[in-house]
Write a protein that holds these residues in place. Structure first.
Motif, short mmCIF file in Angstrom:
data_model
loop_
_atom_site.label_atom_id
_atom_site.label_comp_id
_atom_site.label_asym_id
_atom_site.label_seq_id
_atom_site.Cartn_x
_atom_site.Cartn_y
_atom_site.Cartn_z
N ALA A 5 46.53 31.94 46.65
CA ALA A 5 45.64 31.92 47.82
C ALA A 5 46.30 32.62 49.00
N GLY A 6 47.60 32.40 49.18
CA GLY A 6 48.31 33.05 50.27
C GLY A 6 48.37 34.55 50.09
N TYR A 7 48.59 34.98 48.85
CA TYR A 7 48.63 36.42 48.57
C TYR A 7 47.28 37.06 48.85
N GLN A 8 46.21 36.40 48.40
CA GLN A 8 44.87 36.96 48.59
C GLN A 8 44.51 37.05 50.07
N THR A 9 45.03 36.12 50.85
CA THR A 9 44.77 36.15 52.29
C THR A 9 45.55 37.28 52.96
N ALA A 10 46.77 37.51 52.50
CA ALA A 10 47.66 38.47 53.17
C ALA A 10 47.42 39.91 52.73
N PHE A 11 46.90 40.11 51.50
CA PHE A 11 46.80 41.48 50.97
C PHE A 11 45.35 41.89 50.83
N ASP A 12 45.04 43.10 51.25
CA ASP A 12 43.69 43.66 51.11
C ASP A 12 43.48 44.07 49.66
N ASP A 13 42.63 43.35 48.95
CA ASP A 13 42.50 43.61 47.51
C ASP A 13 41.72 44.87 47.18
N THR A 14 41.21 45.57 48.20
CA THR A 14 40.58 46.86 47.93
C THR A 14 41.63 47.97 47.77
N LEU A 15 42.89 47.64 48.06
CA LEU A 15 43.99 48.59 47.88
C LEU A 15 44.73 48.26 46.58
N SER A 117 43.75 47.33 37.52
CA SER A 117 43.72 47.26 38.98
C SER A 117 42.32 46.92 39.49
N GLY A 118 41.30 47.14 38.64
CA GLY A 118 39.93 46.84 39.04
C GLY A 118 39.28 47.92 39.88
N ARG A 119 39.98 49.04 40.04
CA ARG A 119 39.45 50.11 40.89
C ARG A 119 39.20 51.37 40.07
N VAL A 120 38.29 52.22 40.56
CA VAL A 120 37.98 53.47 39.89
C VAL A 120 37.56 54.48 40.95
N LYS A 121 37.89 55.76 40.72
CA LYS A 121 37.42 56.82 41.62
C LYS A 121 36.02 57.23 41.18
N GLU A 122 35.11 57.25 42.13
CA GLU A 122 33.71 57.51 41.81
C GLU A 122 33.10 58.41 42.87
N LYS A 123 32.30 59.38 42.42
CA LYS A 123 31.58 60.22 43.37
C LYS A 123 30.37 59.46 43.89
N ASN A 124 30.23 59.43 45.20
CA ASN A 124 29.09 58.75 45.82
C ASN A 124 28.51 59.63 46.92
N LEU A 162 43.96 42.32 38.06
CA LEU A 162 44.57 42.12 39.38
C LEU A 162 43.51 41.82 40.44
N PHE A 163 42.61 40.91 40.10
CA PHE A 163 41.62 40.44 41.07
C PHE A 163 41.20 39.04 40.64
N SER A 164 40.60 38.32 41.57
CA SER A 164 40.27 36.91 41.33
C SER A 164 38.97 36.75 40.55
N ARG A 165 38.73 35.54 40.07
CA ARG A 165 37.45 35.24 39.41
C ARG A 165 36.29 35.39 40.39
N THR A 166 36.56 35.04 41.65
CA THR A 166 35.51 35.19 42.67
C THR A 166 35.14 36.65 42.83
N ARG A 167 36.16 37.52 42.86
CA ARG A 167 35.89 38.95 42.97
C ARG A 167 35.14 39.44 41.73
N PHE A 168 35.54 38.98 40.55
CA PHE A 168 34.87 39.41 39.32
C PHE A 168 33.39 39.03 39.35
N SER A 169 33.10 37.83 39.83
CA SER A 169 31.70 37.38 39.85
C SER A 169 30.85 38.21 40.81
N SER A 170 31.51 38.88 41.78
CA SER A 170 30.76 39.68 42.75
C SER A 170 30.57 41.13 42.30
N LEU A 171 31.24 41.52 41.20
CA LEU A 171 31.11 42.89 40.72
C LEU A 171 29.71 43.14 40.17
N LYS A 172 29.27 44.40 40.24
CA LYS A 172 28.00 44.77 39.63
C LYS A 172 28.12 44.64 38.12
#
Length: 483
Positions: A5-15, A117-124, A162-172
């Protein structure tokens, strides 16, 4: 739980947390897990290189007797990619840093661990910026599950997300429809040409509202405005004669109009080659050490013939590839391409696409753009050619005052030139003269990093060319420099 919980608060998980990935690799190697390759999913090339450099600076991963490191990316030479599939010697653990290229269609049978990492480069496409950008975004749930499946394809495996269950549930659930992520000009032009969006003003928007996932209304308006500006549609969204001709060619309407302009200026063949290259994958390889970076930059600069234009470098790459293939055969052409840090598969694809698009123009009643005639009698006027292509990419334009390092795009974003461009090292004026002590730069691609927009495939353009070819003008004031 408290530490997490402390790590998730301190680190921006979009990075991407490169230190966490390094620590996790250390945990895997120290644990009771069996030997096996580790596949790390990262968003893009910059992330791969940062993680690679960190590992090479961190014991024990910099010990080649214990670890072998491979990179999987579409810009890496095929010969290097194949090495990732080879089993290492006994006692050596294989580490693979990859983008989503390793997510489907390939199986590395000795992968026992996946770090996602849960991230991907995507053209938008951003309808408010009117630009297509390459960004790091969250993967979908389907993609995360697919990545997990890369571990243990032929043996038991473990996946670390490298992301939480809460983050996973919010994914498309799945990746967004391409209709929501790309410009709509080509689709709307085809809809008008096929007669499936009949009617006056507003008919195209009504047509797209029938889609399962309709695009943003502003994206539709932007596409209609651009098609109107290039003369493909009239003020009532009716298809013009020019629009019908553009729709008959399987090329982006802006690039197609560039080729039509080039007929008038005697450089149809080269413009066609550049247009097809910009519509395809970049043929330049991605160097992955300092020595290769130096050689690759020198090779691309030589291909640009000192024109400060990535478009000329693309043109020379395709033309010299075709010439080398004819004179030295396929083997000689492949060796030449590797020396120039070019990917033969991409060069072949562009050459094939050029032939197909040339046939489209001929079916429309135009001379073969690759043939001999008045439409190619100025094909060596590279400055003119570069300006025609650059202005054809409007509104992908940026400017800066002499001495400034950052550019401002037409939409107001601050941007720099990508390191892969022949113009990357320029911090002062480009050699091309420019009015009012300013520089104008056209770009084909814009990517967004965590701190800056980066422009790729660039060239300087003349203000006069902008005035002549960018569409209708509105004079809002006069100054002495206008003459």
């Amino acid at each position: 739980a408290a530490a997490v919980a402390g790590y998730q608060t301190a680190f921006d998980d979009t990075l991407v947390d490169y230190d966490l990935i390094t620590a996790l690799l250390g945990y895997i190697c120290r644990s009771a897990y069996e030997d096996g390759a580790v596949l790390v999913f990262l968003p893009g090339w910059d992330d791969i290189m940062r993680q690679k450099n960190l590992l090479l600076e961190t014991p024990p991963f910099n010990d080649s007797r214990r670890f072998v490191l491979h990179l999987l990316h579409s810009g890496v030479p095929t010969s290097e990619q194949r090495k990732a599939f080879r089993r290492p010697p006994p006692g050596v653990r294989k580490l693979i840093l990859a983008t989503n290229i390793a997510e489907t269609s390939i199986t590395i049978d000795d992968v026992a661990f996946v770090i996602n990492s849960g991230r991907v480069k995507e053209k938008n496409y951003d309808p408010h910026l009117r630009l297509t950008t390459l960004e790091s975004v969250w993967t979908s749930k389907a993609s995360a599950i697919q990545r997990k499946g890369r571990a243990g394809r032929v043996r038991a495996g473990v996946c670390f997300h490298l992301f939480s269950r809460t983050r996973f549930s919010s994914l498309k659930d799945v990746q967004e429809s391409e209709l929501l992520r790309t410009p709509l000009e080509e689709l709307l032009l085809q809809a008008k040409a096929m007669g499936v969006a009949e009617g006056g003003a507003g008919s195209l928007g009504e047509f797209l509202q029938k889609a399962v996932d309709p695009p943003h209304p502003k994206a539709v308006r932007n596409a209609v405005e651009l098609l109107t500006a290039v003369g493909a549609l009239d003020d009532q969204e009716g298809l013009t004669e020019l629009g019908a001709r553009l729709a008959a060619v399987a090329l982006d309407p802006k690039l197609c109009k560039v080729v039509l302009w080039s007929y008038l200026f005697g450089c149809a063949g080269p413009a066609l080659t550049i247009g097809c290259a910009l519509a395809s994958r970049d043929p330049f390889m991605l160097p992955y050490n300092d020595e290769q970076k130096k050689r690759a930059k020198s090779a691309k600069f030589n291909l640009s013939l000192g024109m400060e234009s990535d478009f000329i470098a693309l043109l020379q790459a395709i033309q010299q590839w075709d010439q080398t293939k004819r004179s030295r055969g396929a083997g000689g052409a492949y060796r030449w391409a590797e020396q120039q840090f070019l990917m033969p598969s991409c060069l072949t694809m562009v050459s094939d696409v050029c032939g197909q698009i040339a046939n489209d123009f001929q079916r429309g009643g135009y001379p073969n753009p690759r043939g001999h005639g008045w439409w190619n009698d100025s094909d060596r006027s590279l400055g003119l050619l570069s300006n025609i292509v650059g202005i054809g990419l409007y509104p992908n334009l940026a400017q800066r005052r002499a001495g400034d390092q950052q550019f401002s795009t037409k939409s107001g974003q601050k941007a720099k030139i990508n390191q892969g461009s022949v113009n990357a090292l320029r911090t002062q004026r480009l050699a091309q003269p420019c009015a009012r002590d300013q520089e104008l730069l056209a770009f084909a691609d814009l990517s967004r990093s965590s701190y800056m927009f980066m422009m790729s495939n660039t060239c300087p353009v003349e203000p006069l060319a902008l005035v002549l070819f960018s569409g209708s003008l509105e004079v809002v004031g006069t100054e002495p420099w206008l003459g």
